[in-house]
Design an enzyme around this catalytic site. Sequence first.
Site, PDB file in Angstrom:
ATOM      1  CB  CYS A 115      -2.963  19.695  24.462  1.00 55.79           C
ATOM      2  SG  CYS A 115      -2.736  21.194  23.990  1.00 55.79           S
ATOM      3  CB  CYS A 131      -2.474  20.658  20.859  1.00 56.47           C
ATOM      4  SG  CYS A 131      -1.771  21.120  22.183  1.00 56.47           S
ATOM      5  CG  ASP A 132      -5.283  17.479  20.039  1.00 56.38           C
ATOM      6  OD1 ASP A 132      -4.470  17.716  19.150  1.00 56.38           O
ATOM      7  OD2 ASP A 132      -4.861  16.764  20.915  1.00 56.38           O
TER       8      ASP A 132
END
Length: 323
Positions: free
Chosen positions: A136, A139-140
Amino acid sequence: MADHHTRVLIIGSGPAGYTAGIYAARAGLDPLLVAGMQAGGQMTTTTDVENYPGFADVIQGPWLMQQMEAQAKHVGTRMLQDTIVSIDLKHRPFVAVGDTGDRYSGDVVIIATGAQARWLGLPTEEKFKGFGVSGCATCDGFFYKQREVAVIGGGNTAVEDALYLTGFASKVTLIHRRDSLRAENILQQRLFAHPKVEVVWDSALEEVLGTTSPPGVSGIRVRNLKTGAPRDISVHGVFVAIGHDPATQLFRGQLDIDPSGYIVTKPGSTKTSVPGVFAAGDVQDPVFRQAVTAAGTGCMAALEAQHFLAAHADATAGKAAAE
Ligand code: NDP
């Protein structure tokens, strides 16, 4: 074996399912949520969560899901653990059967069964998941400021992820197994024009390279599938973006499902092709796939279910009065 009846049957226990439970319970609809094997969904395999609004400090994915579950229970959602193995969406009430043999009938159904990220299945990919290997970028990506990263895949997700990562990383290398991308042309043009991006064609990721203590990624080894030549590339992050598998097997042939396997919902709505059946979260979302968007569509599904039940009750009452 038992029979359970509910006005609102929710299948799935990620952010979409729990949020649907919270709203349906607070609307007095006494929802029943059937959680599968991996209660909490994809968030239970995530560690740090920094992008779920409402938490100024970093929280943990599994903790967030425990909170959502507890909240849904506190307001009155009934919860059972079972894996639904079949469902009949032809007649209302809709009837689902679990692998315990229990039967669940619902006046409406909210499908929130989610999706699973696809992985390559390499031992080193597994070893470094959460320590440099991610599924992701949204997200990261933030963790890779001024670092070099690789993205694996050639679809819309891979290209969007690569472009997104250019906002943080010093260089983004896209590794694709063929010599052309599947992504939309406009995205391809943006990718090819970006000065931070290199595309490595006809190549497969063979190994993620890194250190064990502390665990961290230092590079990748890819192999050119045409020439057989290996190549090592120095990166700190590897984003695997080879697609997702929405959990829609149960609904095939009963609901409109797109070619990638996602349930089709009416734009701006969670309504599926069957009246009284709603879909929320990643099972119907190939684009955003975030916990917060899943929660948002879970809320929408519960509100739409409430409207549907109210309209249906009126129709039934009207019919009875006319008779
Ligand atoms: P896709 O299935 O479209 O693409 C997956 C990519 O990964 C393909 O390029 C495929 O290669 C590659 N791949 C698959 N398996 C492997 C493997 N084992 N090893 C190496 N490479 C592999 O998935 P997406 O997640 O990109 O998109 C899914 C759906 O969601 C699509 O319909 C897409 O259009 C849509 N989407 C739309 C967005 C938007 O509208 N903004 C954003 C993101 C997704 P190959 O090409 O060789 O098959």
